[in-house]
Design an enzyme around this catalytic site. Structure first.
Site, PDB file in Angstrom:
ATOM      1  N   SER A 136       0.832  -1.199   0.000  1.00 57.81           N
ATOM      2  CA  SER A 136       0.000   0.000   0.000  1.00 57.81           C
ATOM      3  C   SER A 136       0.877   1.264   0.000  1.00 57.81           C
ATOM      4  O   SER A 136       1.680   1.447  -0.906  1.00 57.81           O
ATOM      5  CB  SER A 136      -0.955  -0.040   1.193  1.00 57.81           C
ATOM      6  N   ASP A 195      -9.778  -5.015  -4.437  1.00 58.27           N
ATOM      7  CA  ASP A 195      -9.160  -4.072  -3.502  1.00 58.27           C
ATOM      8  C   ASP A 195     -10.001  -2.797  -3.445  1.00 58.27           C
ATOM      9  O   ASP A 195     -10.117  -2.091  -4.447  1.00 58.27           O
ATOM     10  CB  ASP A 195      -7.735  -3.750  -3.969  1.00 58.27           C
ATOM     11  N   HIS A 234      -7.782  -5.621   0.226  1.00 58.40           N
ATOM     12  CA  HIS A 234      -6.588  -4.772   0.253  1.00 58.40           C
ATOM     13  C   HIS A 234      -5.415  -5.378   1.010  1.00 58.40           C
ATOM     14  O   HIS A 234      -4.266  -5.053   0.720  1.00 58.40           O
ATOM     15  CB  HIS A 234      -6.948  -3.417   0.871  1.00 58.40           C
TER      16      HIS A 234
END
Length: 398
Positions: A246, A333, A372
């Site tokens: 991320s 995601d 995610h």
């Protein structure tokens, strides 16, 4: 009541009929008033009282309804005013955007002692602290391969540092925003990587967890560089891989670009749920949905990010990276759209800097529900890593 009223009415009729002086408009009005009183008296008190009570109840209900509508209008105007005011507040105070990007003040899970990784199920992990710069201290976890967990019991920091020179490869993990190095999904990934025979070194950037300092893109990148150099001094010829997740992918590409420019690249770079750059990610983030079509969205929300010195330009960095690249992204995601990961791959794959290295993109179908941060659950992950990084050889016992 009726007997007393009838003579009065009859007498009044006689006077009116006989042409008494009271005849005329005034007399007519008096006559109508007398008739009304007579009717009320004849009707009695019974039926009139319920009608009056019903009228009063209706008035009270209407009053309450008007009060409710007024309060709802006040709430609506307040929300609308707040909706319009927030963009101006963010524009005037760019630091707000920086806090929303880093979210370092969100410490989850709460009430964990980062000095005790064993409380998170990592009983073959050592906690230590490094100092990248003056007035900056960062907390580090070093998890040895699972096959060493028995030998690791009760060992001190020196033993863990010496273990880095074993024949097991090392992964430097750079986490995303919010939380700490003790986040649940992060701990689960450490366990998976450790079970595959990797050392896992991770840390909290300055301002996260128990690390001391003020967050910034430059500072986060420098922290990562310091930890990488610390590992290289102790790892000998063992492979060192960098894994970013991320927001950590932005730190990872910043770091690897810098390492490549000084001609000390890592052995491979793994990007999990990456974006292209922070502007595109901010525009695609679910938090931006209610403002995405707001007039001047870029000026209000995106320009303050850039003015705060935050770019995390993965799309530019990959053009200057010369090592193998693996991108992992789940189609479902909700935080970093799958399309941004695919776009980054399409930028990197034809880049001349990768002509001597492999670039691979691994999608995870939305039916798997990895979203995610749950790619670590994939039963295919060990095979993917073995094929991309090469199977780890068993190391000597410490």
């Amino acid at each position: 009541m009726r007997k007393r009223t009838e003579p009065v009415a009859l007498e009044h009729e006689r006077r009116t009929a006989s042409g008494s002086p009271s005849a005329g408009p005034a007399a007519a009005a008096l006559d109508a008033d007398c008739r009304l009183k007579q009717n009320l008296c004849l009707a009695g008190p019974g039926p009139a009282e319920p009608r009056c009570a019903a009228d009063a109840g209706m008035k009270r209900a209407l009053g309450r309804r008007k009060g409710l509508c007024f309060r709802l209008r006040k709430i609506l105007f307040f929300v609308l005013g707040l909706y319009v005011a927030i963009p101006f507040l963010i524009k005037l105070c760019p630091g707000i955007q920086a806090k929303l990007i880093f979210l370092n003040f969100v410490r989850v899970p709460y009430f964990i002692d980062l000095k005790r990784p064993q409380d998170q199920g990592l009983n073959h992990t050592c906690n230590y602290y490094l100092q990248p710069e003056e007035d900056v201290t960062i907390g580090v976890w070093h998890t040895v391969p699972t096959v060493w967990w028995k030998n690791a019991q009760g060992k001190d920091q020196m033993w863990y540092e010496d273990a880095l020179s074993s024949s097991h490869p090392i992964i430097l993990y750079l986490h995303g925003n919010a939380g700490t190095r003790g986040g649940d999904h992060r701990v689960e990934l450490y366990k998976v990587l450790s079970s595959l025979g990797y050392h896992v070194v991770t840390f909290d950037y300055r301002g996260w967890g128990d690390s001391v300092g003020t967050p910034s893109e430059r500072g986060m990148t420098y922290d990562a560089l310091h930890v990488f150099d610390w590992i290289k001094v102790r790892s000998g010829d063992n492979p060192v891989y960098i894994w970013g997740h991320s927001l950590g992918t932005g730190v990872a590409t910043n770091l690897v670009r810098r390492l490549c420019e000084r001609e000390t690249p890592p052995d491979a770079l793994i990007l999990e749920s990456p974006f292209t750059n922070i502007r595109e990610e901010a525009k695609s983030h679910p938090f931006s949905v209610i403002y995405r079509y707001f007039p001047g969205f870029d000026w209000f929300f995106l320009d303050p990010i850039t003015s705060s010195g935050i770019q995390f330009a993965n799309d530019e960095n990959v053009k200057h990276i010369s090592c193998s690249l693996l991108i992992l992204h789940a189609e479902d995601d909700p935080v970093v759209p799958f399309q941004l990961g695919r776009k980054l791959y399409n930028i990197a794959a034809p880049s001349r800097s990768f002509r001597d290295f492999k670039v691979q993109f691994i999608p995870f179908h939305s039916d798997l529900g990895y979203r995610h941060k749950y790619i670590y659950k994939s039963p295919e992950l060990p095979r993917i890593l073995r094929e991309f990084l090469g199977k780890s050889e068993p190391g000597r016992q410490h």
